[in-house]
Design an enzyme around this catalytic site. Structure first.
Site, mmCIF file in Angstrom:
data_model
loop_
_atom_site.group_PDB
_atom_site.id
_atom_site.type_symbol
_atom_site.label_atom_id
_atom_site.label_comp_id
_atom_site.label_asym_id
_atom_site.label_seq_id
_atom_site.Cartn_x
_atom_site.Cartn_y
_atom_site.Cartn_z
ATOM 1 N N GLY A 248 61.584 26.669 22.989
ATOM 2 C CA GLY A 248 61.873 25.315 22.494
ATOM 3 C C GLY A 248 61.375 25.084 21.070
ATOM 4 N N LYS B 51 65.640 28.547 8.999
ATOM 5 C CA LYS B 51 64.491 28.855 9.859
ATOM 6 C C LYS B 51 64.075 30.307 9.637
ATOM 7 C CE LYS B 51 65.019 30.281 14.245
ATOM 8 N NZ LYS B 51 65.585 30.277 15.588
#
Ligand code: R5P
Length: 298
Positions: free
Chosen positions: A225, A192
């Protein structure tokens, strides 16, 4: 007299009661008195009896105000000669543990140096975001792991024979690995990246096999989130049978719960470091053991 007196701010009463019960110490609340201009003052209705105080305070959901309030409490405890340990369940600002962009302050160093300045000798927290954030401080620091408590909760709620643990980024990979060994399953790490200016998160596609697996995405926290939702969508696209999320700190800001559920996360496991939320896994036993391990009989 208890070996250690417990002082706590209002939003930490649930943890203070549980820890106090285990340590045989009656928690004493600090009241916070707000002023119309935005200032505040704090007041302890009685003086702690023991020479050593455990100050319990959450630094969330309003980290800036909570830090100022904590400094006022510490200033008072220091002024009456107490030895101070502090338990901060979620260490706010631990993500700013370096100068990511030129000219940025290393916020966590500023916060910790203020705690030390006002007499804190030991700081306990749970699953600090980065160990690096603790390394430049004069405080004795302990980051308590919630992995065992989370693993027990997972084992009690789902069949893990077909499970895999996935960390949504490389930074969480070591923790995810430890967690996967508690479940005796394989673990994988995703890749990520975050745009340091906009905060936007991008997750690369995976090159490991997940077809038919029950994935448990494991991280230290869920904030917006975004990281979890990206990971879940990719895992489901690659044929995972189900996706659950296990994490320590349930910041869960804004519409993050909806984001996770739209991305296919069917179950969430998290602790009570942020609040005494429905279904939160209590970590007061782990914290109490860490404190008892260090408290000397006076
Ligand atoms: C960052 O590296 C952390 O470990 C978490 O992955 C991150 O803070 C979660 O943030 P969000 O829920 O906003 O994606």
């Amino acid at each position: 007299m208890a070996a250690i007196s417990i002082v706590h701010t209002a939003e930490s009463q649930d943890l203070a009661m549980r820890i106090g019960h285990r340590l045989g110490s009656r928690p004493m609340p600090v009241s916070e008195i707000p002023f119309m201009d935005g200032e505040l003052k704090v007041r302890l209705a009685e003086k702690p009896e023991s020479s050593e105080v455990l100050f319990i305070t959450r630094l969330y959901p309003d980290p800036n105000r909570s830090i100022v309030r904590a400094l006022f409490v510490l200033h008072y405890l220091n002024s009456i000669g107490k030895r101070i340990r502090m338990f901060v369940p979620y260490l706010a600002y631990a993500r700013q543990d370096r100068e990511f962009l030129e000219g940025e302050s290393v916020s966590i160093e500023a916060v910790l140096s203020q705690f030390a300045h006002f007499g804190v000798t030991d700081l306990l927290t749970v699953d600090v975001h980065s160990e690096k954030s603790l390394s430049n401080s004069s405080l004795r620091m302990q980051s308590i792991s919630a992995s065992a408590a989370l693993a027990e909760a997972v084992k009690g709620a789902m069949e893990t024979k077909n499970a895999i643990v996935v960390s949504p980024d490389k930074g969480a990979a070591a923790r995810a690995q430890e967690f996967s060994s508690l479940l005796d399953v394989e673990s994988f790490a995703m890749d990520k990246s975050r745009d340091r200016t906009t905060g936007e998160v991008k997750t690369a596609d995976i090159n490991f096999e997940v077809e038919g697996k029950d994935a448990i995405i494991f991280d230290d926290m869920v904030s917006t989130g975004g990281s979890m939702a990206n990971a879940s969508s990719i895992l489901l696209r690659h044929g995972c049978r189900s996706v659950s999320a296990a994490f320590t700190h349930a910041l869960l800001i804004g519409n993050s719960r909806e984001k996770l559920s739209s991305a296919g996360v069917s179950r969430m496991f998290f602790t009570n470091t942020i609040g005494d939320f429905d279904g939160a896994i209590d970590i007061s036993a782990e914290v109490s053991s860490a404190i008892i391990g260090n408290v000397k009989e006076l």
